[in-house]
Write an enzyme that holds these catalytic residues in place. Structure first.
Site, mmCIF file in Angstrom:
data_model
loop_
_atom_site.group_PDB
_atom_site.id
_atom_site.type_symbol
_atom_site.label_atom_id
_atom_site.label_comp_id
_atom_site.label_asym_id
_atom_site.label_seq_id
_atom_site.Cartn_x
_atom_site.Cartn_y
_atom_site.Cartn_z
ATOM 1 N N GLU A 140 -17.413 -27.608 14.206
ATOM 2 C CA GLU A 140 -18.002 -28.945 14.382
ATOM 3 C C GLU A 140 -16.931 -29.928 14.878
ATOM 4 O O GLU A 140 -16.736 -30.084 16.062
ATOM 5 C CB GLU A 140 -18.691 -29.385 13.079
ATOM 6 C CG GLU A 140 -19.900 -28.470 12.784
ATOM 7 C CD GLU A 140 -20.745 -28.874 11.603
ATOM 8 O OE1 GLU A 140 -20.514 -29.923 10.998
ATOM 9 O OE2 GLU A 140 -21.665 -28.096 11.275
HETATM 10 C C1 HEM Z 1 -25.973 -30.949 8.226
HETATM 11 C C2 HEM Z 1 -24.272 -35.493 8.292
HETATM 12 C C3 HEM Z 1 -21.288 -34.176 11.862
HETATM 13 C C4 HEM Z 1 -24.098 -30.335 12.668
HETATM 14 C C5 HEM Z 1 -25.793 -32.281 7.937
HETATM 15 C C6 HEM Z 1 -26.434 -33.007 6.863
HETATM 16 C C7 HEM Z 1 -25.987 -34.289 6.886
HETATM 17 C C8 HEM Z 1 -25.036 -34.379 7.973
HETATM 18 C C9 HEM Z 1 -26.376 -35.427 5.966
HETATM 19 C C10 HEM Z 1 -27.405 -32.406 5.855
HETATM 20 C C11 HEM Z 1 -28.816 -32.838 6.119
HETATM 21 C C12 HEM Z 1 -29.784 -32.040 5.297
HETATM 22 O O1 HEM Z 1 -29.375 -31.079 4.635
HETATM 23 O O2 HEM Z 1 -30.983 -32.350 5.308
HETATM 24 C C13 HEM Z 1 -23.187 -35.448 9.162
HETATM 25 C C14 HEM Z 1 -22.136 -36.454 9.233
HETATM 26 C C15 HEM Z 1 -21.287 -36.055 10.198
HETATM 27 C C16 HEM Z 1 -21.826 -34.838 10.776
HETATM 28 C C17 HEM Z 1 -22.064 -37.692 8.354
HETATM 29 C C18 HEM Z 1 -19.983 -36.686 10.607
HETATM 30 C C19 HEM Z 1 -19.009 -36.881 9.668
HETATM 31 C C20 HEM Z 1 -21.882 -33.100 12.482
HETATM 32 C C21 HEM Z 1 -21.480 -32.550 13.750
HETATM 33 C C22 HEM Z 1 -22.278 -31.463 13.969
HETATM 34 C C23 HEM Z 1 -23.160 -31.338 12.828
HETATM 35 C C24 HEM Z 1 -20.395 -33.124 14.655
HETATM 36 C C25 HEM Z 1 -22.325 -30.535 15.160
HETATM 37 C C26 HEM Z 1 -21.205 -30.123 15.798
HETATM 38 C C27 HEM Z 1 -24.739 -30.103 11.463
HETATM 39 C C28 HEM Z 1 -25.385 -28.841 11.129
HETATM 40 C C29 HEM Z 1 -25.880 -29.001 9.817
HETATM 41 C C30 HEM Z 1 -25.570 -30.368 9.414
HETATM 42 C C31 HEM Z 1 -25.491 -27.597 12.007
HETATM 43 C C32 HEM Z 1 -26.571 -27.924 8.978
HETATM 44 C C33 HEM Z 1 -25.472 -27.020 8.411
HETATM 45 C C34 HEM Z 1 -25.930 -26.115 7.297
HETATM 46 O O3 HEM Z 1 -26.952 -26.332 6.679
HETATM 47 O O4 HEM Z 1 -25.176 -25.165 7.025
HETATM 48 N N1 HEM Z 1 -24.965 -33.145 8.606
HETATM 49 N N2 HEM Z 1 -22.946 -34.482 10.087
HETATM 50 N N3 HEM Z 1 -22.920 -32.358 11.965
HETATM 51 N N4 HEM Z 1 -24.864 -30.983 10.431
HETATM 52 FE FE1 HEM Z 1 -23.966 -32.754 10.289
#
Ligand code: HEM
Ligand code: HEM
Length: 348
Positions: A140
């Site tokens: 990420e």
């Molecule tokens: C999951 C916030 C950066 C891809 C999540 C979730 C949140 C979140 C709140 C969980 C949502 C849920 O479970 O319903 C953030 C914040 C970021 C960030 C605050 C910056 C600090 C990124 C970036 C990417 C990304 C840059 C892509 C390159 C994902 C993915 C998931 C996820 C693929 C699911 C992962 C899993 O369940 O294993 N993010 N995110 N996020 N985010 Fe982010």
């Protein structure tokens, strides 16, 4: 003449009775629905150990949009949770550092504050714990907490913003506070929807089709897993409770919650996905393999309930899910502090 008038009166009374009956059914359904779902609150919710202030929200917003929080200087939270496209990236699985394709679909950040735990497998207990993950994840943002702090400390405006957001602390620029500020901002990302207006008593907020869809959603058993404020996000269930979907939808190498608890019982167990704004956050499932909402509903019916919904029921349920699309938060793009000579340079 007389019989004709009688017929007209009868027709009129039937016409008047029909909506009255429908209204009664709607009232019963609303009572039933209120036992399972809750409308979005109209104010920003409180979060544990993180009093929300205007200063913290503003700082969190800047951090959410700042690509310099990633090692490459390319990826911000908003890259994958784009607030212009439903709080996700609309990709099968996310693209991150070095153009790497991650293993899972990005869920929306909208209303995520109401999920009992974060991620498809619930491995982060809250948004603050969650925010520390992507910054460090190799696929990420591929950064380190130290480098994030060096970046923030290099820009006097950020240091001032952290001081304003955490006035009681001697060293406000910390990775914990970085996460807390982002959590405060995310707590503002709420999307009140027609379904909320309906739960709150406005009969006109849902169409007939949507009301029928809600009835099916409840009667078929969807609501036994997808309930609460977010119609999901509360508990864990095997994906394939009744019948395991094929590897094209449920890839065998992602065993879900098993990676968190390491108990065989949790193999292929995932958090019942929150369904608010589901209409605008395709593709579906943690694999992101399904682009069509109707198909996703069919898969859920067969895999989780062993049921086959009729064409009409499918139309209704999809229409009901459309009533969960809310008013998107109005977001003005933040102007971020400029780098200085001390700001660590982006790495490839
Ligand atoms: C999951 C916030 C950066 C891809 C999540 C979730 C949140 C979140 C709140 C969980 C949502 C849920 O479970 O319903 C953030 C914040 C970021 C960030 C605050 C910056 C600090 C990124 C970036 C990417 C990304 C840059 C892509 C390159 C994902 C993915 C998931 C996820 C693929 C699911 C992962 C899993 O369940 O294993 N993010 N995110 N996020 N985010 Fe982010
Ligand atoms: C995911 C709808 C029944 C548990 C989903 C998704 C939809 C949906 C649209 C995809 C969410 C996304 O990609 O963000 C429905 C409907 C149902 C139903 C309409 C009734 C016909 C159930 C039941 C359970 C359940 C009864 C629990 C036994 C889950 C789980 C996921 C999910 C665990 C996440 C799957 C994954 O890891 O990809 N549901 N659902 N659902 N649902 Fe359901």
């Amino acid at each position: 003449m007389f019989p004709k008038t009688m017929a007209a009166v009868c027709a009129l009374s039937t016409a008047l009775a029909a909506p009255a009956l429908a209204q009664e059914v709607r009232a019963d359904l609303r009572d039933e629905a209120l036992d399972m779902f809750s409308p979005l609150p109209s104010t920003i919710p409180s979060v544990t150990d993180n009093p929300i202030t205007a200063e913290k929200i503003d700082l969190g917003k800047a951090l959410f949009f700042d690509p310099r929080m990633s090692a490459s200087g390319v990826f911000s939270c908003n890259s994958c949770h784009n607030l212009a496209t439903g709080g996700d990236d609309n990709l099968e699985t996310s693209i991150g550092h070095g153009w790497q394709k991650g293993p899972r679909n990005a869920p929306t950040v909208l209303n995520a504050v109401f999920n009992a735990a974060q991620f498809w497998d619930g491995r982060a207990p809250d948004l603050a714990a969650q925010a520390k993950g992507p910054v460090q994840a190799g696929v990420e943002m591929a950064n380190t907490p130290d480098n994030v702090l060096a970046t923030l400390n290099s820009m006097p405006q950020y240091v001032a913003w952290f001081r304003g957001a955490f006035p009681e602390q001697d060293e406000p620029v910390s990775f914990d506070n970085f996460a807390k500020a982002i959590e405060a901002y995310e707590a503002t990302l709420l999307t009140p929807a027609p379904f909320d207006a309906w739960l709150n008593g406005n009969d006109d907020a849902l169409t007939e089709e949507q009301v029928r869809g809600l009835q099916t959603f409840v009667d078929a058993g969807c609501a036994s897993c997808h309930n609460g404020i977010n119609l999901g996000g509360q508990d864990y269930f095997p994906f394939g409770l009744v019948e395991k979907p094929g590897a094209d939808v449920l890839p065998e190498d992602d065993k879900g919650r098993f990676a968190v608890t390491e108990t065989a019982y949790d193999e292929y167990v995932f958090r019942a996905a929150p369904l608010r704004n589901i209409e605008v956050t395709a593709p579906y499932f943690h694999s992101g393999k399904v682009w069509d909402l109707r198909t996703a509903v069919e898969i859920m019916a067969s895999s989780q309930l062993g049921a086959e919904l009729s064409e009409g029921e499918l139309d209704d349920v999809v229409a009901f899910l459309g009533s969960l699309t809310g008013e998107m938060p109005e977001v003005s793009y933040p102007v971020l502090p400029a780098e200085t000579g001390d700001t660590p340079r982006p790495t490839a």
